[in-house]
Scaffold this motif. Structure first.
Motif, short mmCIF file in Angstrom:
data_model
loop_
_atom_site.label_atom_id
_atom_site.label_comp_id
_atom_site.label_asym_id
_atom_site.label_seq_id
_atom_site.Cartn_x
_atom_site.Cartn_y
_atom_site.Cartn_z
N LYS A 160 -18.95 3.49 -9.66
CA LYS A 160 -18.29 3.06 -10.90
C LYS A 160 -18.74 1.66 -11.30
CE LYS A 160 -14.67 0.83 -11.00
NZ LYS A 160 -14.39 -0.61 -11.16
N MET B 75 -15.83 8.13 0.80
CA MET B 75 -15.80 8.89 -0.45
C MET B 75 -15.27 8.01 -1.58
SD MET B 75 -16.36 11.91 -1.75
CE MET B 75 -15.84 13.06 -2.99
N VAL B 76 -14.09 7.42 -1.34
CA VAL B 76 -13.48 6.56 -2.35
C VAL B 76 -14.33 5.31 -2.54
CG1 VAL B 76 -11.49 5.13 -2.88
CG2 VAL B 76 -11.15 7.41 -1.96
N TYR C 205 -12.70 2.02 -19.00
CA TYR C 205 -14.06 1.44 -18.98
C TYR C 205 -14.84 2.00 -20.16
CZ TYR C 205 -12.34 0.63 -14.31
OH TYR C 205 -11.56 0.25 -13.25
N ARG D 60 -7.47 -3.92 -1.44
CA ARG D 60 -8.07 -4.88 -2.37
C ARG D 60 -9.41 -5.39 -1.85
NH1 ARG D 60 -3.75 -7.27 -5.56
NH2 ARG D 60 -2.53 -5.49 -6.25
N ARG E 86 -9.89 10.23 -7.87
CA ARG E 86 -10.57 10.28 -6.57
C ARG E 86 -9.92 9.33 -5.57
NH1 ARG E 86 -16.61 10.40 -7.48
NH2 ARG E 86 -16.31 12.64 -7.72
N ARG F 147 2.08 1.76 -3.44
CA ARG F 147 1.02 2.25 -4.34
C ARG F 147 0.73 3.74 -4.12
NH1 ARG F 147 -2.41 -2.94 -2.74
NH2 ARG F 147 -1.20 -4.46 -3.91
N GLU F 148 1.04 4.22 -2.92
CA GLU F 148 0.82 5.65 -2.64
C GLU F 148 1.82 6.55 -3.36
OE1 GLU F 148 0.97 5.80 1.59
OE2 GLU F 148 -1.08 5.10 1.85
N SER G 257 -17.35 6.01 -4.51
CA SER G 257 -16.94 6.16 -5.91
C SER G 257 -16.74 4.80 -6.56
CB SER G 257 -15.65 6.98 -5.96
OG SER G 257 -15.12 6.99 -7.25
N LEU G 258 -16.17 3.87 -5.79
CA LEU G 258 -15.96 2.51 -6.31
C LEU G 258 -17.29 1.85 -6.65
CD1 LEU G 258 -13.23 1.16 -3.86
CD2 LEU G 258 -12.99 1.24 -6.32
N LEU H 65 -6.25 -0.18 -11.78
CA LEU H 65 -7.07 -0.17 -10.57
C LEU H 65 -6.33 -0.82 -9.40
CD1 LEU H 65 -9.97 0.34 -9.36
CD2 LEU H 65 -10.46 -2.03 -9.93
N ARG I 63 -6.91 9.19 -5.05
CA ARG I 63 -5.71 9.86 -4.49
C ARG I 63 -5.99 11.23 -3.92
NH1 ARG I 63 -1.08 7.09 -6.22
NH2 ARG I 63 -1.43 5.67 -7.98
N LEU J 185 -3.77 1.28 -7.51
CA LEU J 185 -4.22 2.46 -6.76
C LEU J 185 -4.05 2.19 -5.26
CD1 LEU J 185 -7.53 3.48 -8.59
CD2 LEU J 185 -5.33 4.64 -8.68
N PRO J 186 -3.83 3.24 -4.48
CA PRO J 186 -3.69 3.03 -3.02
C PRO J 186 -5.03 2.78 -2.34
CG PRO J 186 -3.44 5.35 -3.57
CD PRO J 186 -3.61 4.65 -4.86
N ILE J 187 -5.69 1.73 -2.76
CA ILE J 187 -6.99 1.33 -2.19
C ILE J 187 -6.85 -0.12 -1.76
CG2 ILE J 187 -9.45 1.00 -2.65
CD1 ILE J 187 -9.18 2.88 -5.02
N PHE K 199 -12.75 9.10 -11.64
CA PHE K 199 -12.74 7.91 -10.79
C PHE K 199 -11.33 7.59 -10.31
CE2 PHE K 199 -11.77 3.33 -10.74
CZ PHE K 199 -12.41 3.03 -9.55
N PHE K 200 -10.38 7.58 -11.22
CA PHE K 200 -9.02 7.20 -10.81
C PHE K 200 -8.37 8.24 -9.90
CE2 PHE K 200 -9.21 3.76 -13.82
CZ PHE K 200 -8.40 2.82 -13.21
N THR L 289 0.83 -1.21 0.00
CA THR L 289 0.00 0.00 0.00
C THR L 289 0.87 1.26 0.00
OG1 THR L 289 -1.68 -1.23 1.21
CG2 THR L 289 -1.92 1.14 1.16
#
Lengths: 244, 419
Positions: free
Chosen positions: B9, B1-2, A92, B231, A106, A79-80, B5-6, B224, A108, B227-229, A103-104, A76
């Protein structure tokens, strides 16, 4: 590890299920603020190495650090600080380009910073009114620019770009190269990219690593490599380095 | 928020797809045809049951009653067989009627007549519930004959005799006696619920498998995943998104089915009658199960959605593209739903072993029904425990796959060419 090293890879091994070795003892380092190119033919292990650095694959052996973080145990954190552009990255198809960007980003940013990042990505993509159309109507070049705009607007400390101009025409390829170079210079970002286009790498990269069958066979600035192998360009360097 | 959004989407990328709209249309048409086919099959089952023999226990040895039963037997082509007790009768026939003591006297006094019917239920199915028609057909014949007999006795026209014969039907289920009308309503309600939940489950499975496979095909998945989300958040968002989409589809299905029912209705009153019956049926279900039972059914719905969504994610995660995911998810969904469909005709055994249905998660509502019919709550609890365990294991498997590189490289029997 020195704080001036953005990517530190030593003796990296990746064995896929079925026994195929993706990389086999790969070692290289990328300095902070540098544009480093991994070049090699298809199947040489470039994408495997980038995917490990981007936390998508787990190494079978060796040592990898990305800006000081372990991609396996600190995925993580990695990824940051990175943004990854996969080879043939798409979007998409039923979302608009703008929806995709929002979307992408948001993930970050939020609030005012998000809006600024979206504006920046829209400016980088430069798709005009098409940005509000569904992605399914985009050409390959448009999709590539859309994905790249998200990656650049993320303002990562490390950009990991897998074949950034693959399949693009000359005009768009030049635009992508210029965008990457300008971004790296403007924000001091480190760039690690892969390519099998030697001319592109020669134009864009500060240093180059030639990878062949999962191992690094030569490394240096384009000028150093040309001099070392008495070659006119990187294509000749590659052929001589692999003994062709 | 994220996370929001997920989820947004996940819904939007499918909702804007023409394939989704076509899917809605296909489902409405397909299940309308299926609903009609099930109706025809149930009618056939009812006709078969009505042709069966019926045991008769006569507690009234009087001449009038004996004569009435003789005439009824002739009218029913000899399908009434005298038996000494209800238990023995139910051992030989699907239904037994008991003519109570004083039946003949009541007839001559022109007071209300009562007939007691007992129906043997071996399993939970719509066809079995049609056995009540056996008792009702005997009751109707006895009612008409008693009017004719009384008219002859009094020397008046049959139409001048107002006679009421009330059949009171009970079902014998595993040694227990259950009010049959309530049970029939209950069966219909549960079957409706089971279909709805089954459909939701299969659709959720399909959508979640496609959400991963499509993302891989669209080449957006790798971006995807970097991203820092977490899994887990990505996986949960996919399950929630798939559940929302399947809810939309199920609403479209029931709206389509209602439209078909209205279209084929013979009269407005008949359609209204169906609506009233459906509402009453659902109310009966709530009354029969009580708060605890309804809560268990709601839990079964939640488990079904999570299980199906997770199963779909596993299928999608281990597939290389939408074609493979569709080829895998399709049969899995069909098998699960076909199992529910078949159970309507084969019936669910009324035994404690029905708790094992919980292991399939899809069979949990049926196990809860069996539990409440038999009055043994442990069956429902065991089945719910099993379903919960299976669902949790599936979720853990999904989290494991999403955290591993399998999510990217899938499963391939062929040797992989390195990039």
């Amino acid at each position: 590890m020195s704080s001036s090293i953005a990517v530190d890879v030593r003796d990296l091994v990746k064995v896929y299920p079925g026994g195929v070795r993706g990389v086999d003892g790969l070692s290289f380092g990328v300095a902070v603020g540098e544009i480093y190119g991994l070049v090699g033919p298809n199947g040489s292990g470039k994408t495997t190495a980038l995917r490990i650095i981007a936390t998508l694959l787990k190494p079978s052996g060796g040592y990898v650090r990305v800006l000081g973080f372990d991609p396996v145990t600190e995925a993580t954190r990695v990824r940051e600080v990175i943004a990854y552009l996969p080879e043939e990255a798409g979007a998409y198809r039923d979302l608009t380009g703008l929806d995709f960007i929002r979307f992408f980003l948001r993930a970050r940013f939020s609030g005012r910073r998000l809006e600024e990042a979206v504006e920046e990505a829209v400016r980088i993509a430069d798709l005009g009114s098409d940005i509000r159309r569904p992605v399914r109507g985009y050409s390959k070049g448009m999709k590539r620019l859309l994905a790249l705009s998200v990656v650049l607007a993320s303002r990562p400390r490390l950009l990991v770009l897998d074949e950034p101009t693959s399949g693009l025409d000359v005009e768009r390829s030049l635009r992508v190269r210029n965008l990457v170079r300008e971004h790296a210079r403007s924000y001091g970002a480190t760039v690690l990219l892969s390519s099998h286009n030697m001319l592109e790498v020669e134009y864009l990269c500060d240093r180059v690593g030639i990878i062949y069958r999962g191992r690094l066979v030569a490394e240096g600035t384009p000028g150093e490599l040309r001099a070392r192998y008495s070659a006119r360009n990187l294509e000749e360097v590659f052929l001589r380095a692999v003994g062709g | 928020m994220v996370f929001a959004s997920l989820v947004k989407k996940e819904v939007m990328v499918v909702l804007k797809s023409p394939a989704f709209i076509v899917g809605v249309v296909i489902l409405v048409v397909y299940f309308s045809i299926l609903g009609r086919a099930i109706g025809v099959a149930t009618e056939q089952a009812t006709r078969e049951v009505v042709g069966s023999y019926v045991g008769v226990v006569s507690e009234d040895a009087g001449y009038v009653t004996c004569r009435l039963l003789q005439l009824a037997n002739t009218t029913l082509s000899g399908r009434l067989i005298k038996v000494p007790t209800v238990e023995e009768g139910l051992g030989r026939f699907p239904a037994v009627v008991v003519v109570p003591r004083g039946f003949g006297d009541s007839l001559l006094r022109n007071s209300t007549l009562y007939l007691y019917g007992y129906v043997r239920l071996d399993s939970v199915s719509l066809a079995q519930s049609a056995r009540v028609q056996l008792v009702n057909s005997v009751a109707r014949v006895l009612e008409e004959l008693s009017r004719a007999l009384l008219a002859a006795e009094k020397g008046v026209n049959v139409s001048d005799i107002l006679r009421t014969l009330v059949p009171r039907v009970e079902a014998r289920v595993g040694g227990k006696v259950v009010d049959f009308n309530a049970l029939t309503s209950l069966l219909l309600s549960v079957m409706m619920f089971v279909y709805m939940v089954g459909l939701l489950g299969v659709l959720t499975l399909m959508y979640s498998s496609q959400s991963v496979a499509t993302e891989k095909e669209e080449k957006a998945f790798e971006m995807l995943l970097t991203l820092p989300i977490s899994r887990t958040a990505i996986a949960v968002a996919k399950v929630v998104g798939a559940a929302v989409l399947s809810l939309i589809m199920v609403v479209a299905y029931f709206a389509g089915l209602s439209f078909i029912l209205v279209s084929i209705g013979t009269s407005e009153s008949a359609v209204e009658g169906q609506r009233v019956a459906a509402a009453a049926s659902l109310w009966n279900l709530v009354q029969f199960l009580g708060g605890e039972g309804v809560a268990l059914l709601a839990l079964s719905l939640g488990l079904m959605l999570v299980f199906s969504g997770s199963l779909g994610l596993l299928v999608g995660a281990l597939s290389s593209d939408t074609r493979v995911a569709g080829a895998m998810a399709g049969p899995v969904g069909v098998v699960l739903f076909a199992g529910l469909l078949a159970s309507q005709f084969t019936g669910i055994p009324l035994s404690p072993l029905s708790s094992l249905l919980g292991a399939s998660v899809y069979g949990l509502p049926l196990a809860i029904l069996v539990s409440y019919v038999l009055g043994d709550i442990t069956i429902a609890l065991q089945a719910t425990g099993l379903a919960t365990a299976v669902t949790v294991l599936t979720v853990l498997a999904v989290i494991g796959v999403f955290d591993s590189e399998r999510i990217l490289i899938g499963v391939s029997l062929r040797r992989r060419r390195p990039g």
